[in-house]
Design an enzyme around this catalytic site. Structure first.
Site, PDB file in Angstrom:
ATOM      1  N   CYS A  90       0.832  -1.195   0.000  1.00 58.83           N
ATOM      2  CA  CYS A  90       0.000   0.000   0.000  1.00 58.83           C
ATOM      3  C   CYS A  90       0.879   1.262   0.000  1.00 58.83           C
ATOM      4  CB  CYS A  90      -0.986  -0.024   1.167  1.00 58.83           C
ATOM      5  SG  CYS A  90      -2.373   1.109   0.928  1.00 58.83           S
ATOM      6  N   HIS A 121      -3.682  -5.075  -0.017  1.00 57.38           N
ATOM      7  CA  HIS A 121      -3.202  -5.660   1.243  1.00 57.38           C
ATOM      8  C   HIS A 121      -3.269  -7.172   1.166  1.00 57.38           C
ATOM      9  CE1 HIS A 121      -2.748  -1.989   3.637  1.00 57.38           C
ATOM     10  NE2 HIS A 121      -3.731  -1.531   2.895  1.00 57.38           N
ATOM     11  N   GLU A 177      -1.543  -8.920   3.379  1.00 65.24           N
ATOM     12  CA  GLU A 177      -1.120  -9.359   4.712  1.00 65.24           C
ATOM     13  C   GLU A 177      -2.242  -9.401   5.744  1.00 65.24           C
ATOM     14  OE1 GLU A 177      -1.315  -4.959   5.368  1.00 65.24           O
ATOM     15  OE2 GLU A 177      -1.206  -6.361   3.695  1.00 65.24           O
TER      16      GLU A 177
END
Length: 242
Positions: free
Chosen positions: A99, A184, A186
């Site tokens: 990001c 994202h 993660e």
């Protein structure tokens, strides 16, 4: 996670992580790194000196945050972070940006970073580019979490890996060692509630449903966690192949 990975790293066993917002951490990546035999050390951007993290010979991960790359007058620490990152990337040291981290990498490589026309928040699939050995192939037909309003042009010599409906530049790679992900990868299912609390103003301004974001997290996050493990292991193998 079904994998029982073992690390074959030939670079330092500590992974340095630059964090721009307390609740946006490594998420599922942290457990993956631990299972691979790595240690993790966080650095708080704007509070700590980032020199050690960005001069690190091993893998450095640059996480997300709500500020823009171009807001350096309000957040002067960005000047140091970008300057150190430019040097790091010129040496092709192993770097993963997520990001804001991806935007910082793009900017440090000379690409324009700017506010987009659409706030992309929520779960959706990305278009994985048809490339030989695309590192993101494990994410094909997988819902990922988007949470950004800024975007970037593709840096010179970078290979575009993925796009989305609203933003053509969702991920790129430069050589084996530099990977930038606008989305994202993660996010951890059990931790998204922190995002819903911390980003409440942004969510309501975008007129989004917190209940829907929460439901989609329950529906999609566990699958993303499994695919994330595959992607990061491919990335580490690429680094080790150098």
């Amino acid at each position: 996670m079904s994998q029982n990975p073992t690390s074959t790293s030939n670079f330092p066993k500590t992974i340095y992580v630059i964090q721009h917002l307390a609740f946006e951490d490594l998420g599922s990546l942290e457990d993956i790194f631990y299972q691979l035999g790595y240690r993790v050390r966080y650095f708080e951007a704007g509070v700590e000196d980032l020199t050690q993290a960005l001069e690190h010979d091993g893998l450095t991960v640059i996480l997300g945050g709500p500020i823009g790359v171009y807001e350096n007058q309000d957040y002067p620490f960005l000047d140091q972070e970008i300057a150190l990152l430019k040097t790091r990337l010129s040496k092709q040291l192993p770097t993963l940006g997520i990001c804001l981290g991806a935007q910082l990498i793009a900017y440090a490589l000379g690409a324009k970073v700017y506010a987009g026309q659409y706030k992309e928040i929520g779960w959706s699939q990305i278009e994985i580019k048809d490339l030989p050995n695309n590192i993101l192939l494990p994410l094909k037909n997988v819902e990922v979490l988007h949470w950004h309003g800024d975007t970037f042009e593709l840096p010179e010599n970078a290979e575009l890996l993925a796009s989305s409906k609203y933003y053509p530049h969702q991920a790129f790679q430069l050589g084996n060692n530099i990977l930038a992900l606008q989305f994202h990868i993660e996010v951890l299912e059990e931790s998204l509630e922190k995002w819903l609390i911390g980003h409440t103003c942004e969510i309501r301004k975008a007129d989004l449903s917190i209940q829907q974001l929460r439901e989609d997290n329950r529906k999609y996050a566990s699958h993303l966690e499994q695919s994330c493990a595959e992607v990061i292991q491919i990335f580490l193998k690429q680094i080790n192949a150098n």
